[in-house]
Enzyme design. Structure first.
Site, PDB file in Angstrom:
ATOM      1  N   CYS A 118       0.830  -1.203   0.000  1.00  0.00           N
ATOM      2  CA  CYS A 118       0.000   0.000   0.000  1.00  0.00           C
ATOM      3  C   CYS A 118       0.870   1.261   0.000  1.00  0.00           C
ATOM      4  O   CYS A 118       1.982   1.267   0.539  1.00  0.00           O
ATOM      5  CB  CYS A 118      -0.911   0.005   1.230  1.00  0.00           C
ATOM      6  SG  CYS A 118      -2.258  -1.200   1.132  1.00  0.00           S
ATOM      7  N   CYS A 199      -3.464   0.099  -3.356  1.00  0.00           N
ATOM      8  CA  CYS A 199      -4.175   0.397  -2.115  1.00  0.00           C
ATOM      9  C   CYS A 199      -3.511   1.571  -1.417  1.00  0.00           C
ATOM     10  O   CYS A 199      -2.361   1.920  -1.713  1.00  0.00           O
ATOM     11  CB  CYS A 199      -4.216  -0.827  -1.193  1.00  0.00           C
ATOM     12  SG  CYS A 199      -2.605  -1.504  -0.761  1.00  0.00           S
TER      13      CYS A 199
END
Length: 305
Positions: A118, A199
Site C-alpha cells: 500500500c 491500495c
C-alpha cells in the site's frame, strides 16, 4: 518355323512398357522436386509495420525473471520462471497476431502476479523516462514496469504467426493495424491487474508540458487504470504534474484536463490532490540541468482543488 516379323509386336510392347516406366520415373522426380521446393519456401509469413519479435526472446524473458526474483524481490523466490515463459509463449505462438484475447494471457497473469504494498503504486502517462529514473533512485514507489510482469516485458516485443516456427521475428502489427495484437493486449491486462492491486494513497505522474493536455482519456491510465482502481482500497489519488526543465508549462493543476481528471476521480469517490513539480522529482530533473533557472529556484506549487 514362325515368320520373322512375329517378333515386332513383342518388341513394340516392351518398348512401350519401358517408355511408360521412364515417364513414371520422370514424373516422380519432378513431383519430388516441386514438393521439396514448396516445403522449403513454406507458407508466406504475415507482414506488418512494426518491428518483429525480440531476438532470443526466451533467454531475455528468463534472464529478467531470474534476475527480478533473485535481486529485486527475493521474497518471490517461489516463482517458476520456466512456467512463466511457457505461459507467455503459449499466449501467442502459432496464432494470428490480430486475434489475441485476454484469455490467452490469463494463465501468465496468475503465474506472475504478486502483491503491491500500500502507498507504493505509481502510475504515469507521457513521463516514461522521468518516472523510471525516479523509481530507480527512490525504491519507495513501484510503477507497472517495476513489477515482475512489467520488468520482463519492458521494451520487448513479440508476436506469433500461423506458419512455422510460429514466431514472427521479422515484423509485428502496430496498434493502428489491429487492436488485439499481442503487445497491446498484454499491457492492457497487466495495467488492469496493477490498478486492481493498488491500495492506500496512489501517485500519478503526468506531463504538464504537453500542449494537448496532461490527462488523456485515451491513455492506458485514462482508459484502463482509473476504472480499475478500487475505491474501497484506495484512500486518495495524488497527482504530480511535472513540467520539463526550461520547457513550456502548458498546464497547471487548475488546467482543463486536470479538472476533467478530478471530476472522474471524485465521481468514483476518490480524494484528489494535485502538486506541480513535486520537489524530489524536480531535483532529479535538475541533475542534468543544474545551472538552469528552474533548478536554482526549484520551487514547488501545491493546489488542492
Amino acid at each position: 518355323m514362325p515368320p520373322r516379323h512375329s517378333k515386332w509386336p513383342r518388341t513394340i510392347l516392351l518398348a512401350g512398357i519401358a517408355l511408360l516406366l521412364v515417364s513414371l520415373v520422370v514424373a516422380a522426380v519432378l513431383a519430388s522436386v516441386l514438393t521439396r521446393g514448396k516445403q522449403e519456401m513454406g507458407p508466406r509469413r504475415l507482414k506488418w509495420k512494426d518491428k518483429g519479435t525480440t531476438r532470443n526472446l526466451r533467454e531475455v524473458i528468463l534472464g529478467r525473471c531470474y534476475s527480478y526474483v533473485a535481486a529485486r524481490q527475493p521474497a518471490l523466490g517461489d516463482k517458476d520462471c520456466l512456467k512463466i515463459w511457457e505461459s507467455l509463449k503459449q499466449a501467442f505462438i502459432y496464432k494470428n497476431p490480430c486475434n489475441i484475447t485476454p484469455e490467452d494471457y490469463q494463465p501468465l497473469m496468475e503465474l506472475a502476479s504478486h502483491p503491491i504494498p500500500c502507498n507504493k503504486s505509481l502510475f504515469w502517462s507521457k513521463t516514461n523516462d522521468l518516472v523510471h529514473r525516479y523509481t530507480k533512485s527512490n525504491h519507495n514507489f513501484l510503477t507497472l514496469e517495476d513489477t515482475l510482469l512489467g520488468y520482463m516485458a519492458d521494451r520487448v516485443s513479440w508476436c506469433g504467426d500461423p506458419s512455422a516456427p510460429g514466431i514472427n521475428y521479422e515484423s509485428c502489427p502496430k496498434r493502428t493495424e489491429c487492436e488485439s495484437n499481442p503487445i497491446s493486449v498484454f499491457w492492457k491486462m497487466a495495467s488492469k491487474m496493477f490498478a486492481e492491486a493498488a491500495c492506500g494513497v496512489v501517485q500519478v505522474m503526468l506531463n504538464g508540458s504537453i500542449e494537448a493536455g496532461a490527462f488523456r482519456s485515451s491513455s492506458i491510465f485514462g482508459s484502463i487504470e482509473i476504472s480499475n482502481l478500487n475505491p474501497d482500497k484506495v484512500s486518495a489519488v495524488q497527482i504530480w504534474l511535472m513540467h520539463d526543465i526550461g520547457g513550456p508549462q502548458s498546464e497547471s493543476c487548475s488546467g482543463h484536463s486536470i479538472k476533467r481528471l478530478k471530476g472522474i476521480l471524485e465521481e468514483r469517490n476518490f480524494k484528489f490532490n494535485c502538486e506541480e513539480n513535486h520537489r524530489p522529482v524536480q531535483l532529479l530533473q535538475c541533475v542534468n540541468n543544474p545551472d538552469h533557472a528552474d533548478c536554482r529556484l526549484c520551487s514547488s506549487k501545491m493546489e488542492t482543488p
